[in-house]
Design an enzyme around this catalytic site. Structure first.
Site, PDB file in Angstrom:
ATOM      1  N   LEU A   1       0.863  -1.174   0.000  1.00 47.20           N
ATOM      2  CA  LEU A   1       0.000   0.000   0.000  1.00 47.20           C
ATOM      3  C   LEU A   1       0.903   1.229   0.000  1.00 47.20           C
ATOM      4  O   LEU A   1       2.006   1.197   0.557  1.00 47.20           O
ATOM      5  CB  LEU A   1      -0.891   0.037   1.253  1.00 47.20           C
ATOM      6  CG  LEU A   1      -1.967  -1.042   1.409  1.00 47.20           C
ATOM      7  CD1 LEU A   1      -2.646  -0.898   2.768  1.00 47.20           C
ATOM      8  CD2 LEU A   1      -2.989  -0.968   0.292  1.00 47.20           C
ATOM      9  N   ASP A   2       0.439   2.319  -0.603  1.00 49.87           N
ATOM     10  CA  ASP A   2       1.189   3.564  -0.536  1.00 49.87           C
ATOM     11  C   ASP A   2       1.361   3.983   0.925  1.00 49.87           C
ATOM     12  O   ASP A   2       0.532   3.662   1.786  1.00 49.87           O
ATOM     13  CB  ASP A   2       0.448   4.687  -1.277  1.00 49.87           C
ATOM     14  CG  ASP A   2       0.404   4.477  -2.774  1.00 49.87           C
ATOM     15  OD1 ASP A   2       1.156   3.622  -3.278  1.00 49.87           O
ATOM     16  OD2 ASP A   2      -0.395   5.166  -3.432  1.00 49.87           O
ATOM     17  N   ARG A   3       2.398   4.744   1.194  1.00 51.98           N
ATOM     18  CA  ARG A   3       2.669   5.223   2.560  1.00 51.98           C
ATOM     19  C   ARG A   3       1.435   5.895   3.187  1.00 51.98           C
ATOM     20  O   ARG A   3       1.099   5.647   4.349  1.00 51.98           O
ATOM     21  CB  ARG A   3       3.834   6.225   2.538  1.00 51.98           C
ATOM     22  CG  ARG A   3       4.160   6.811   3.908  1.00 51.98           C
ATOM     23  CD  ARG A   3       5.039   8.045   3.756  1.00 51.98           C
ATOM     24  NE  ARG A   3       6.339   7.696   3.213  1.00 51.98           N
ATOM     25  CZ  ARG A   3       7.409   7.439   3.954  1.00 51.98           C
ATOM     26  NH1 ARG A   3       7.340   7.464   5.272  1.00 51.98           N
ATOM     27  NH2 ARG A   3       8.561   7.150   3.381  1.00 51.98           N
TER      28      ARG A   3
END
Length: 335
Positions: A146-148
């Site tokens: 997942l993106d940050r």
């Protein structure tokens, strides 16, 4: 990576979003201190293998592939804290994220702001926290990312076989992922399919995905289903998003491309979305994952909405109870 894991042979799995990446770039993303010459030497010496076979440094990886990683040379300069053992507080924090756990699977509720993997300036990340479950064979494996700044469900495999099966499900696009997002405006039609190839431009923190022609060099196919759940007049809409592919920043880029950027997104937002966002953080949350359990049957995990998304719900008057169990029940993939 910890000192212990970097001194051992590891089996890591190519994430869905990394499908098609070159082997040398895959290594450099994880161990930025490695030189191209070091990666080439390991590959050409047969120390690196993919699904048991040799591979050239420029060879392309496919999602779900098992990469044999030899002991990694230590960096000359270490990032402060990166190699320190986990503290009791770190272990307690990691365990507090657990949504579901059995003998083969762990599902975490990743908070916004926590990176999944480390880099030269990132010393606190999910991959490091996995040492809370032990090292070696006891250490869980990441099977997707997942993106940050995206919160929500993140699955891990316990042991190489479970990780391989989970990663394979993502690679074969058998995992049904449902994200919740609040976007600018009201998309019309209110449900549909975005089939728009994407291509990376820029580098590092300035890297973005842009629309590309299918035959353009470096373009990757990218498909997203979307469905309206609720809306605040014409100002904003609460959407369910389902990526059919797993490109970097896919949902964020696709929503911007169709003219409805996700609110709170400093990278893919525009002037209108930024003005409407105010102090809101990225309004994107991995709400639910459904896929086959490695040992049989179905695995369905939902993550409660994050504080960031809850703030958006409160601002626009959305209520969780408005959402259908499957917002995509009546949507068919065009072909």
């Amino acid at each position: 990576m910890s000192d212990e894991s970097s001194r051992q042979v590891q089996i890591l799995y190519v994430a869905e979003a990394e499908d098609g990446i070159r082997l040398d770039r895959w290594f450099r993303r994880r161990w930025p201190h490695l030189s191209n010459i070091q990666v080439q030497k390991m590959a050409r010496g047969g120390q690196i293998r993919v699904d048991g076979a040799r591979i050239k440094p420029e060879g392309r990886l496919t999602a779900g592939a098992a990469v044999r990683v030899p002991p990694i040379p230590e960096p000359v300069v270490r990032a402060p804290g990166e190699h320190a053992p986990l503290s009791a507080a770190d272990i307690a924090f990691a365990k507090s994220l657990v949504l579901y756990e059995d003998d083969m699977v762990i599902a975490l509720n990743k908070p916004a702001g926590l990176a999944v993997q480390g880099g030269t300036k990132t010393t606190k990340h999910v991959d490091r926290l996995l040492s809370a479950w032990g090292e070696g064979m006891e250490r869980p494996r990441l099977v997707h990312r997942l993106d940050r700044d995206t919160s929500g469900v993140l699955l891990l495999g316990k042991g190489p076989e479970a990780a391989k099966r989970l990663a394979g499900a993502f690679a074969r696009r058998q995992a049904k992922k449902t994200y919740w997002a609040i976007v600018l405006g009201l998309p019309k039609p209110t449900q549909g399919w975005i089939d728009q190839p994407l291509k990376k431009s820029g580098i590092n923190d300035f890297e973005m995905m842009r629309a590309a022609e299918a035959k353009e060099n470096g373009a990757e196919p990218a498909e997203t289903a979307y469905a309206l759940i609720s809306h605040a007049g014409q100002r904003a809409a609460w959407m369910a998003l389902r990526p059919y592919t797993g490109r970097t920043h896919q949902l964020r880029a696709h929503m911007r491309i169709i003219g409805h950027p996700i609110l709170g997104d400093p990278k893919y937002g525009d002037e209108k979305s930024q003005a409407l966002s105010g102090l809101l953080k990225l309004q994107l949350h991995a709400r639910r994952i459904e896929l086959d359990h490695p040992s049989g049957g179905k695995l369905i995990v939902e993550a409660p909405i994050s504080p960031e998304l809850k703030a958006g719900f409160e601002h626009f008057g959305f209520d969780e109870q408005e959402a259908d169990v499957d917002p995509f029940a009546n949507l068919r993939r065009p072909r």
